[in-house]
Scaffold this active site. Structure first.
Site, PDB file in Angstrom:
ATOM      1  N   CYS A 272      35.057   3.752 -23.397  1.00 32.37           N
ATOM      2  CA  CYS A 272      34.001   3.441 -22.317  1.00 32.37           C
ATOM      3  C   CYS A 272      34.493   3.997 -20.794  1.00 32.37           C
ATOM      4  O   CYS A 272      34.184   3.562 -19.717  1.00 32.37           O
ATOM      5  CB  CYS A 272      33.732   1.889 -22.151  1.00 32.37           C
ATOM      6  SG  CYS A 272      35.189   0.912 -21.906  1.00 32.37           S
TER       7      CYS A 272
ATOM      8  N   HIS B 214       0.950  -1.271   0.024  1.00 31.94           N
ATOM      9  CA  HIS B 214      -0.158  -0.110   0.009  1.00 31.94           C
ATOM     10  C   HIS B 214       0.828   1.310  -0.060  1.00 31.94           C
ATOM     11  O   HIS B 214       0.580   2.198  -0.836  1.00 31.94           O
ATOM     12  CB  HIS B 214      -0.885  -0.017   1.156  1.00 31.94           C
ATOM     13  CG  HIS B 214      -1.648   1.289   1.399  1.00 31.94           C
ATOM     14  ND1 HIS B 214      -1.319   2.169   2.196  1.00 31.94           N
ATOM     15  CD2 HIS B 214      -2.920   1.713   0.850  1.00 31.94           C
ATOM     16  CE1 HIS B 214      -2.168   3.310   2.072  1.00 31.94           C
ATOM     17  NE2 HIS B 214      -3.192   3.064   1.324  1.00 31.94           N
TER      18      HIS B 214
END
Length: 783
Positions: free
Chosen positions: A745, A415
């Protein structure tokens, strides 16, 4: 359908005004999807007409309207008083005789269909519920294991009264619904015996990122209310839809939850109770891989039928072994997100007070308000951080005040998580001890911007927010890829403009998802008792140590590959140094003590060594699973720290012996170009590889002869130095001459936009950047 009762198998989505969203959806699935393999328990529903007639028969509707007309729902005490008064009015008003008779007749018919008096769930279904733009989930009551006609009638009465729960009254006001415009239907549905099995919730997208190609499934022992309420930390599974469709192995990831309690039928035969789960069952996954796949298939069928992302509750009958769908509603948060990427980033750090599952990707800060129970919830002031054990719908009137929410219990579909997403605030759930470790009335920062794990930091830390409108992104002059180490963030990062992943570090997966030295798993039987105990904790849920290692490697790689498919994902195989491997559980026994690990036993040298080859085989087996069993052929392999052409050639042969043959099934094997020798002898190295990915960090360090970790000479570390650029240019030209891939990279292009521009001018194919710099660099290069 008569005035008062409708059977679920006669209903469809056209009946929403008559029986509410929940019951209309159940009927739609029974009537339209049963033949496609979706199983939904049967039953009947009371109609909205019956509810409205019930309210109007004694003027109750006019009294309620008058009572609510002047109510300020933000005044919690006044809301509580009005809700209690109206609910009592409803309970004191008897059903109209014709309606009561219709219930009795329907119950007798249901008993006849079931062959005996069944156990049923009595659930609310509001006519404004489960609409695509507002989730009314949990606003009204649900009753489980209801038995006997008198109890069924009493529970229907309570369901009617629950339209005026405090939370439901407030929610309608906040969502802009007129009270009188919402009617209630009660669904009476035969229960699956998930009290003897398992149950949970699944979404047909990733709830955090909105990634549409995954089904996200949560599961725990017993009835599903514990998962929905957030009372347990459930197991989690991600299933890749394209692999499901193509017949490949589709499970991307498995995360085992603690599952400390379960809800079961009460011992006296009616109602429910919670009980502790024994440690042995907690350590197991609550459903099998086969059941995960079967659930995902049903979820996809439902999503395709409705044509939108869905939020689905399911149950596994422990008596029959059959899977059932017990609710399905449109997902209402991520599916409404627009084409804007929002990036939150902490600018400072501080001691961590607690950690749990992150909900969303935002950061919030404020004064902590530790609330021990619902009676104290009105203490929460606007802008404070709500800290509590767990929340349920009764908390909603004050949850919108909070800057962030932190709970002891709950998973990603509980919830608190659902409401936090709806409100757009960060939440960290399932912390275990947040109410003990976070002091009341002190400033804290709640960060969900660091992956699956959310952190609560001491103090109010500064952070920045960047927003980028994706529809405005121009085309860049080269491919802009990403460095992605953390599989937790892969779905999220894939939403940022990109051309794939130029660097995914396997050691990040080993460290974060495994934490154990591969040798310790290969030699599990020889470990001492203490080490074995540590290993057992890590591999709980897996029966075989080696299978644990391979499976977790597979999951990490596959999650990144799926997030970016069909774009290329270059995975660098492990490049831990000996001191880093030694820090893993069991590692010290198997690692040498090296004076300078940065230049020692690492990368390719490990792969071809008799001392490590069996560990490297596990990496290769995992990579084969990703490409062959899961069909993710966009994955490419990258070999780090190759010192000589002969060593590179030897690695290719070792990989071939483990079933990874260069060129077979489109496999490309890239080499990290990070030593000066790699650039100087580029033509020789390229004979064994399909291209280079330039690692500018190590290349700069080794070219300039400095330790990048030393603060004394850190000012000299610069990838733009002439010697470094000369070697990079040589590597680029060698690849271009042979028609092979070349990218970079390292950190350089992320830190220095002018270096990225120089690389573009040199003709590099791609730059791979840290995710937080992709958009800025993309725009600069495009301009």
């Amino acid at each position: 359908m008569d005035h008062y009762i409708a059977w679920l198998n006669d209903l469809g989505m056209n009946d929403l005004d008559s029986v509410g969203g929940k019951n209309a959806s159940l009927g739609e699935m029974i009537s339209q999807l049963s033949g496609a393999g979706v199983s939904v328990p049967g039953g009947f529903a009371t109609t909205a007409h019956a509810f409205r007639e019930f309210l109007s028969q004694s003027g109750l509707d006019a009294r309620i309207a008058k009572r609510l007309s002047s109510l300020d729902v933000d005044q919690v005490e006044a809301l509580v008083e009005a809700g209690r008064e109206i609910r009592q009015w409803v309970m004191d008003t008897p059903f109209q005789p014709a309606f009561e008779q219709a219930i009795e007749q329907a119950w007798a018919q249901l008993c006849e269909i079931a062959g005996a008096e069944p156990s049923v769930a009595v659930r609310s279904s509001a006519t404004a519920e489960d609409l695509p733009d507002a989730s009314f989930a949990g606003q009204q009551e649900t009753f489980l294991n209801v038995r006997g006609l008198d109890t069924v009638k009493a529970r229907i009465h309570e369901v009617f009264a629950s339209l005026y729960n405090d939370r439901a009254i407030a929610y309608r006001v906040h969502q802009g619904f007129e009270h009188a415009g919402v009617a209630l239907s009660a669904g009476i549905q035969i229960m699956a015996r998930s009290d003897l099995g398992a149950s949970g919730v699944m979404f047909t997208l990733d709830t955090e990122s909105g990634f549409r190609d995954a089904v996200f499934i949560t599961s725990s022992w017993g009835l599903g209310e514990t998962v929905v309420q957030g009372a347990v930390n459930p197991d989690e599974f991600y299933v890749y839809k394209p692999a499901l469709a193509s017949g490949h192995q589709p499970i991307l990831r498995r995360n085992r939850g603690s599952k400390a309690i379960e809800m079961v039928y009460a011992e006296d035969g009616a109602g429910v109770q919670t009980q502790d789960v024994d440690p042995a069952r907690r350590a197991r996954f609550s459903i099998t891989d086969e059941q995960v796949v079967a659930l995902a298939k049903q979820a996809v069928i439902i999503e395709q039928h409705y044509g939108k992302p869905m939020d689905i509750e399911w149950a596994l009958g422990g008596d029959s072994g059959k899977l059932y769908i017990v609710q399905a509603r449109p997902e209402t948060v991520r599916s409404r997100s627009g084409q804007v990427v929002e990036r939150y980033q902490l600018q400072e750090t501080a001691p961590v007070l607690c950690e749990g599952r992150s909900i969303g990707h935002r950061i919030g800060a404020g004064r902590a308000r530790v609330v021990r129970g619902i009676s104290e919830m009105n203490l929460v002031q606007p802008g404070e951080v709500l800290v509590t054990d767990m929340t349920d719908p009764d908390w909603e009137p004050i949850m919108k005040r909070a800057a962030a929410i932190v709970t002891n219990r709950g998973g990603r579909t509980c919830h608190a998580a659902i409401i936090a997403r709806e409100l757009g605030i960060p939440a960290v759930v399932g912390c275990g001890d947040a109410t003990e470790t976070i002091p009341n009335d002190v400033d804290v920062t709640v960060s969900c911007a660091e992956g699956d794990t959310g952190f609560v930091y001491e103090g109010a830390l500064p952070f920045e927010i960047k927003q980028d409108k994706l529809e405005e992104m121009p085309e860049p002059p080269l491919k802009i890829m990403m460095n992605v180490g953390n599989p937790d963030r892969a779905f999220d990062f894939s939403q940022v403009p990109n051309h794939g992943v130029g660097l995914a570090r396997l050691e990040f997966i080993i460290n974060r998802m495994i934490g154990v030295h591969p040798k310790a798993l290969l030699n599990y039987a020889e470990l001492d008792a203490n080490t074995r105990e540590d290993v057992d904790r890590k591999m709980a849920g897996y029966s075989d140590p080696v299978e644990f290692y391979i499976t977790r490697l597979t999951e990490g790689m596959a999650t990144i590959a799926a997030a970016f498919a069909p774009k290329p994902v270059i995975i660098r195989l492990s490049d831990f140094k000996s001191n880093e491997y030694a820090n893993l559980i069991g590692g010290k026994r198997f690692e040498p003590d090296e004076e300078n690990p940065m230049l020692g036993f690492r990368g390719a040298s490990r792969y071809v060594s008799d001392d490590f080859r069996d560990c490297f085989e596990l990496e290769c087996r995992a990579l084969r699973r990703v490409r062959e069993d899961m069909g993710l052929t966009n994955v490419e392999a990258m070999i780090p720290f190759v010192r000589t052409p002969a060593e590179g050639e030897a690695v290719i042969e070792v990989m071939k012996s483990f079933g990874l043959e260069r060129g077979k099934n489109g496999l490309r094997i890239i080499m990290m170009c990070e030593l000066p020798s790699n650039a100087l002898l580029a033509d020789e190295f390229l004979k064994s590889f399909d291209g280079f990915s330039i690692g500018s960090n190590d290349l700069t360090q080794l070219t300039l002869g400095l330790d990048r970790d030393s603060g004394l000479i850190a000012h000299l570390f610069d990838e733009r130095q002439a010697a470094v650029k000369d070697l990079i240019a040589r590597a680029i030209q060698a690849c271009r001459k042979q028609g092979k891939y070349v990218g970079i990279c390292g950190q350089g292009p992320s830190d220095h936009p002018d270096l990225a521009e120089w690389l573009r001018d040199q003709g590099i194919d791609s730059v791979s950047l840290n995710p937080d710099t992709v958009v800025d660099t993309w725009l600069q290069l495009a301009r």
